[in-house]
Design a protein around this motif. Sequence first.
Motif, PDB file in Angstrom:
ATOM      1  N   ALA A 122       0.730  -1.309   0.012  1.00  0.00           N
ATOM      2  CA  ALA A 122      -0.021  -0.009   0.060  1.00  0.00           C
ATOM      3  C   ALA A 122       0.741   1.151   0.048  1.00  0.00           C
ATOM      4  N   LYS A 123       0.323   2.397  -0.631  1.00  0.00           N
ATOM      5  CA  LYS A 123       1.103   3.658  -0.588  1.00  0.00           C
ATOM      6  C   LYS A 123       0.852   4.348   0.600  1.00  0.00           C
ATOM      7  N   SER A 124       1.600   4.341   1.583  1.00  0.00           N
ATOM      8  CA  SER A 124       1.554   4.978   2.819  1.00  0.00           C
ATOM      9  C   SER A 124       0.441   4.670   3.752  1.00  0.00           C
ATOM     10  N   SER A 125      -0.672   4.474   3.347  1.00  0.00           N
ATOM     11  CA  SER A 125      -1.835   4.001   4.145  1.00  0.00           C
ATOM     12  C   SER A 125      -2.590   3.169   3.260  1.00  0.00           C
ATOM     13  N   PRO A 126      -3.091   1.884   3.887  1.00  0.00           N
ATOM     14  CA  PRO A 126      -3.917   1.202   3.040  1.00  0.00           C
ATOM     15  C   PRO A 126      -5.426   1.572   2.528  1.00  0.00           C
ATOM     16  N   LYS A 127      -5.540   1.335   1.235  1.00  0.00           N
ATOM     17  CA  LYS A 127      -7.084   1.959   0.815  1.00  0.00           C
ATOM     18  C   LYS A 127      -7.737   0.331   0.361  1.00  0.00           C
ATOM     19  N   GLU A 128      -9.104   0.692   0.052  1.00  0.00           N
ATOM     20  CA  GLU A 128      -9.753  -0.554  -0.005  1.00  0.00           C
ATOM     21  C   GLU A 128      -9.356  -1.526  -1.180  1.00  0.00           C
ATOM     22  N   LYS A 129      -8.524  -1.050  -2.360  1.00  0.00           N
ATOM     23  CA  LYS A 129      -8.053  -2.237  -3.189  1.00  0.00           C
ATOM     24  C   LYS A 129      -6.887  -2.795  -2.463  1.00  0.00           C
ATOM     25  N   ASP A 130      -5.999  -2.162  -1.314  1.00  0.00           N
ATOM     26  CA  ASP A 130      -5.102  -3.035  -0.697  1.00  0.00           C
ATOM     27  C   ASP A 130      -5.662  -3.958   0.082  1.00  0.00           C
ATOM     28  N   PHE A 131      -6.850  -3.515   1.011  1.00  0.00           N
ATOM     29  CA  PHE A 131      -7.390  -4.335   1.873  1.00  0.00           C
ATOM     30  C   PHE A 131      -8.002  -5.596   1.104  1.00  0.00           C
ATOM     31  N   GLN A 132      -8.389  -5.477  -0.038  1.00  0.00           N
ATOM     32  CA  GLN A 132      -8.934  -6.575  -0.970  1.00  0.00           C
ATOM     33  C   GLN A 132      -8.026  -7.395  -1.403  1.00  0.00           C
ATOM     34  N   GLN A 133      -6.577  -6.911  -1.510  1.00  0.00           N
ATOM     35  CA  GLN A 133      -5.649  -7.819  -1.978  1.00  0.00           C
ATOM     36  C   GLN A 133      -5.261  -8.565  -0.515  1.00  0.00           C
ATOM     37  N   CYS A 134      -5.046  -7.977   0.405  1.00  0.00           N
ATOM     38  CA  CYS A 134      -4.861  -8.781   1.887  1.00  0.00           C
ATOM     39  C   CYS A 134      -5.930  -9.666   1.862  1.00  0.00           C
ATOM     40  N   ILE A 135      -7.281  -9.720   1.617  1.00  0.00           N
ATOM     41  CA  ILE A 135      -8.262 -10.658   1.657  1.00  0.00           C
ATOM     42  C   ILE A 135      -8.146 -11.795   0.892  1.00  0.00           C
ATOM     43  N   ALA A 136      -7.491 -11.432  -0.463  1.00  0.00           N
ATOM     44  CA  ALA A 136      -7.026 -12.342  -1.367  1.00  0.00           C
ATOM     45  C   ALA A 136      -6.083 -13.294  -0.650  1.00  0.00           C
ATOM     46  N   ILE A 137      -4.853 -12.691  -0.168  1.00  0.00           N
ATOM     47  CA  ILE A 137      -3.871 -13.450   0.587  1.00  0.00           C
ATOM     48  C   ILE A 137      -4.667 -14.578   1.610  1.00  0.00           C
ATOM     49  N   ALA A 138      -5.419 -13.811   2.631  1.00  0.00           N
ATOM     50  CA  ALA A 138      -5.948 -14.599   3.545  1.00  0.00           C
ATOM     51  C   ALA A 138      -7.174 -15.830   2.859  1.00  0.00           C
ATOM     52  N   ASP A 139      -7.737 -15.481   1.854  1.00  0.00           N
ATOM     53  CA  ASP A 139      -8.706 -16.653   1.328  1.00  0.00           C
ATOM     54  C   ASP A 139      -7.475 -17.827   0.686  1.00  0.00           C
ATOM     55  N   GLU A 140      -6.555 -17.420  -0.034  1.00  0.00           N
ATOM     56  CA  GLU A 140      -5.832 -18.395  -0.466  1.00  0.00           C
ATOM     57  C   GLU A 140      -5.012 -19.352   0.508  1.00  0.00           C
ATOM     58  N   MET A 141      -4.482 -18.423   1.593  1.00  0.00           N
ATOM     59  CA  MET A 141      -3.757 -19.438   2.821  1.00  0.00           C
ATOM     60  C   MET A 141      -4.722 -20.475   3.274  1.00  0.00           C
ATOM     61  N   ALA A 142      -5.914 -19.708   3.676  1.00  0.00           N
ATOM     62  CA  ALA A 142      -6.910 -20.543   4.303  1.00  0.00           C
ATOM     63  C   ALA A 142      -7.224 -21.758   3.595  1.00  0.00           C
ATOM     64  N   GLU A 143      -7.368 -21.605   2.244  1.00  0.00           N
ATOM     65  CA  GLU A 143      -7.942 -22.713   1.231  1.00  0.00           C
ATOM     66  C   GLU A 143      -6.701 -23.701   1.175  1.00  0.00           C
ATOM     67  N   ARG A 144      -5.398 -23.223   1.282  1.00  0.00           N
ATOM     68  CA  ARG A 144      -4.430 -24.056   1.111  1.00  0.00           C
ATOM     69  C   ARG A 144      -4.050 -25.269   2.586  1.00  0.00           C
ATOM     70  N   LEU A 145      -4.317 -24.430   3.534  1.00  0.00           N
ATOM     71  CA  LEU A 145      -4.268 -25.133   4.803  1.00  0.00           C
ATOM     72  C   LEU A 145      -5.437 -26.268   4.893  1.00  0.00           C
ATOM     73  N   ILE A 146      -6.573 -25.717   4.413  1.00  0.00           N
ATOM     74  CA  ILE A 146      -7.658 -26.556   4.904  1.00  0.00           C
ATOM     75  C   ILE A 146      -7.576 -27.614   3.893  1.00  0.00           C
ATOM     76  N   LYS A 147      -7.044 -27.519   2.801  1.00  0.00           N
ATOM     77  CA  LYS A 147      -6.851 -28.646   1.606  1.00  0.00           C
ATOM     78  C   LYS A 147      -5.998 -29.872   2.540  1.00  0.00           C
ATOM     79  N   GLU A 148      -5.060 -29.206   3.113  1.00  0.00           N
ATOM     80  CA  GLU A 148      -4.013 -30.140   3.844  1.00  0.00           C
ATOM     81  C   GLU A 148      -4.565 -31.104   5.224  1.00  0.00           C
ATOM     82  N   ARG A 149      -5.773 -30.707   5.419  1.00  0.00           N
ATOM     83  CA  ARG A 149      -6.566 -31.450   6.642  1.00  0.00           C
ATOM     84  C   ARG A 149      -6.787 -32.842   6.229  1.00  0.00           C
ATOM     85  N   ALA A 150      -7.105 -33.203   5.125  1.00  0.00           N
ATOM     86  CA  ALA A 150      -7.410 -34.630   4.546  1.00  0.00           C
ATOM     87  C   ALA A 150      -6.034 -35.433   4.567  1.00  0.00           C
TER      88      ALA A 150
END
Length: 401
Positions: A373-401
């Motif tokens: 983010a440039k100096s302070s996070p804006k909505e588009k930056d938060f959306q990218q953060c959410i995308a990281i979180a979504d992918e991280m959760a998905e990959r961790l959950i996939k390993e449960r099996a």
Amino acid sequence: MLTTVNITDDIYYIGVNDRETYLFENLWPLDRGVSYNAYLIDDEQTAVFDTVKNTKTHVFIDKIAGILKDRPLDYLVINHMEPDHSGAIKALQDKYPDLKLVGNTKTFELLEDFYGPLKNYHVIKDGDQLSLGTHTLSFYLTPMVHWPETMMSYESTTGTLFSMDAFGGFGTLDGGIFDDEVNLEFYMDETRRYYSNIVGKYGAMVQKALKKLKDANIPMNIIAPTHGPVWRTDPHCIIDHYDRWSRAETEEGVVIVYGSMYGNTQKMADVIARRLSENGIKNIRIYDASKTHVSYLISDLWRFKGVILGSCAYNTGLFPTMETLVNKLENSQLKDRLLGIFGTASWSGGGVSNLNKFAEKIKWQRVGESVEAKSSPKEKDFQQCIAIADEMAERLIKERA
Ligand code: FEO
């Protein structure tokens, strides 16, 4: 009356507690101190296993004299000669001039480098035995767990392994000496912090040592390390943990560590963590790298699969406390993590770009695109953060099996 504790009828705990030292190795915080464990076998021939830090010499020697009275001490087995365990050797030989020092060739090479010439060397090789009378010792060389001379000694009538630093951890022994006398939750955390920061780089050598002990097919009734509790009720618990830690086996969870000057990078960390939680991840730890000592960060990073690192830019580079963390990680040989990256730039970049360079070197699996983010996070930056979180959760959950 000095505290000596019977481990068996004629094997004694003669260790000491250090509540004064702030930093172990002048690096690692000792919030609840550390014990320097040592042991004595009282047989026809008497033997002590390792000594203590030099500041504790007098109480240590008084403990030995309290057990032996006027009898001589015949052997000092030096499983590990790092100064927190070799600080009383000279004084012990002054007190017992015929004392024989038992170690391998590397032990004596290092001892002389540190302390100058000593005397009465009893040099052993891998697999050698030494009879004390009723008790017989077998020696197993376990080099580079985590120093070159490290070895373990096994007493066969009781099935006791004197394991030096292996299986040990931080924390004084406040009354309770044995695994069944203490709250293990605290000691397991402190044993992982010890392992991950001090021994973990040598995981391959730990695996070799574990294999050597397994191939020896010896009953492991008691594990007596040079720090932390003595394992007599469930010694296989700590062996299993060491096996998993040295194979970098992980639990499901995410550690988020950030460096933030004015709170903007921190905001991104909180958004990522909330989204991970919404996705069903329960073990989420957020740390400010300026507040929590790097040793605790490394300990949690050793435990969990997911890692998300954030940094603001600082003088065109990485935030200094994050730089300390990534340097330690590069040196640690920690493998096979999932890695996400975020942060902020202001009048210069340097935070996220250097985290990306770290990612290239450490070769963990990347999760999502890094976001800056440039100096302070804006909505588009938060959306990218959410995308990281979504992918991280998905990959961790996939390993449960
Ligand atoms: Fe407890 Fe490696 O010294």
